[in-house]
Design an enzyme around this catalytic site. Sequence first.
Site, PDB file in Angstrom:
ATOM      1  N   LEU A   1      22.995  13.557  25.684  1.00  0.00           N
ATOM      2  CA  LEU A   1      23.068  13.730  24.239  1.00  0.00           C
ATOM      3  C   LEU A   1      22.154  14.900  23.924  1.00  0.00           C
ATOM      4  O   LEU A   1      20.987  14.912  24.313  1.00  0.00           O
ATOM      5  CB  LEU A   1      22.596  12.450  23.537  1.00  0.00           C
ATOM      6  N   ASP A   2      22.670  15.921  23.259  1.00  0.00           N
ATOM      7  CA  ASP A   2      21.911  17.148  22.999  1.00  0.00           C
ATOM      8  C   ASP A   2      20.570  16.854  22.336  1.00  0.00           C
ATOM      9  O   ASP A   2      20.462  15.895  21.560  1.00  0.00           O
ATOM     10  CB  ASP A   2      22.703  18.089  22.090  1.00  0.00           C
ATOM     11  N   PRO A   3      19.528  17.694  22.591  1.00  0.00           N
ATOM     12  CA  PRO A   3      18.243  17.514  21.903  1.00  0.00           C
ATOM     13  C   PRO A   3      18.375  17.496  20.388  1.00  0.00           C
ATOM     14  O   PRO A   3      17.629  16.782  19.708  1.00  0.00           O
ATOM     15  CB  PRO A   3      17.435  18.730  22.381  1.00  0.00           C
ATOM     16  N   LEU A   4      19.336  18.253  19.833  1.00  0.00           N
ATOM     17  CA  LEU A   4      19.513  18.279  18.381  1.00  0.00           C
ATOM     18  C   LEU A   4      20.334  17.097  17.850  1.00  0.00           C
ATOM     19  O   LEU A   4      20.614  17.028  16.654  1.00  0.00           O
ATOM     20  CB  LEU A   4      20.180  19.581  17.956  1.00  0.00           C
ATOM     21  N   ALA A   5      20.732  16.197  18.758  1.00  0.00           N
ATOM     22  CA  ALA A   5      21.480  15.007  18.353  1.00  0.00           C
ATOM     23  C   ALA A   5      20.605  13.772  18.522  1.00  0.00           C
ATOM     24  O   ALA A   5      19.740  13.716  19.392  1.00  0.00           O
ATOM     25  CB  ALA A   5      22.743  14.865  19.191  1.00  0.00           C
TER      26      ALA A   5
END
EC number: 5.4.99.25
Length: 327
Positions: A49-53
């Site tokens: 899961l992306d850092p921005l998510a």
Amino acid sequence: MNAPRTRVQRRPVHGVLLLDKPLGWSSNDVLQKVKWLLRAEKAGHTGTLDPLASGVLPLCFGAATKFSQLQLEADKTYETIVRLGVTTSTADAEGEVLRTRPVQCTLGQVVEVLDRFMGPIAQVPPMHSALKKDGKALYEYAREGRTVEREARNVVIHELEMLDVRLEGDEPFLHLKVQCSKGTYIRTLGEDIGEALGCGGHLRMLRRVDTGGIHVDRCVGLADLEAMTEEERMQHVHPVETLLNKHTTVTLDGENAGRFLSGMRRRGSWPDAAAVAVFGEQPRALLGVGHVTGGELVPDRLLSPIEIQQILESSPRAERGTLETTL
């Protein structure tokens, strides 16, 4: 003089911790943090899961790592905010602004475009992704300023619901709920929707609210986990079979359980089933997964007797001493 570092005494932990991943952390970073908090020997996550998510990230420990692939294959549900009128280099808020355009679409046009993205669609993976080409992640090429050719991938958008919308003012946006198949890039979806509306767009927010039937309401936050005692943390480790919530259940008696764990097929009156979670009867314990065809139960992935024993011993209802005679 620096004080000597205290060595963490690892231990066998078997199960699934349902984490609400915070913003700014990579999936691997939170995995290592929680592994340390639990003093677990073996751990793995169920897809990045992306850092921005933020949102649902099941973390697997011990025997549960054998079934993490099931969550990789599962459908996902996200909530996202698409900022309209601005295109960025990464299709999210971290990238450089590439182009700014006026938002001149109507609400009717938005509904029409969203309908167009329902069902099976083809997506070209973004350059800023972990997908590999020639053994190298795409984001590594992107960091070098290179763009490489990517083949479109087929995905399915099961549901695309508009939760909120603003088409006028300084920051027009779409607030969407997306239920999709594995491999769907929500950044690409948001960018493509923006292009279809003639104004472009990028993701301002992304939150995963469900994966494979595991909803974010069941998850614990990292800060909350850190504030707990070790015993309280362990109460958030769910049984391995949490990952098997969509499997048919088969229970075997002692003799058949032992033979199944040896990799032998068993015959019975079970209906055909592609995914079966197999349990031993006494003591009640997950043995592994398999499938049933023509009345025959075929083992696919098994727990080891040691893993089963450790799970039973860590259970408050452990029936110690019975496992050896069963197996």
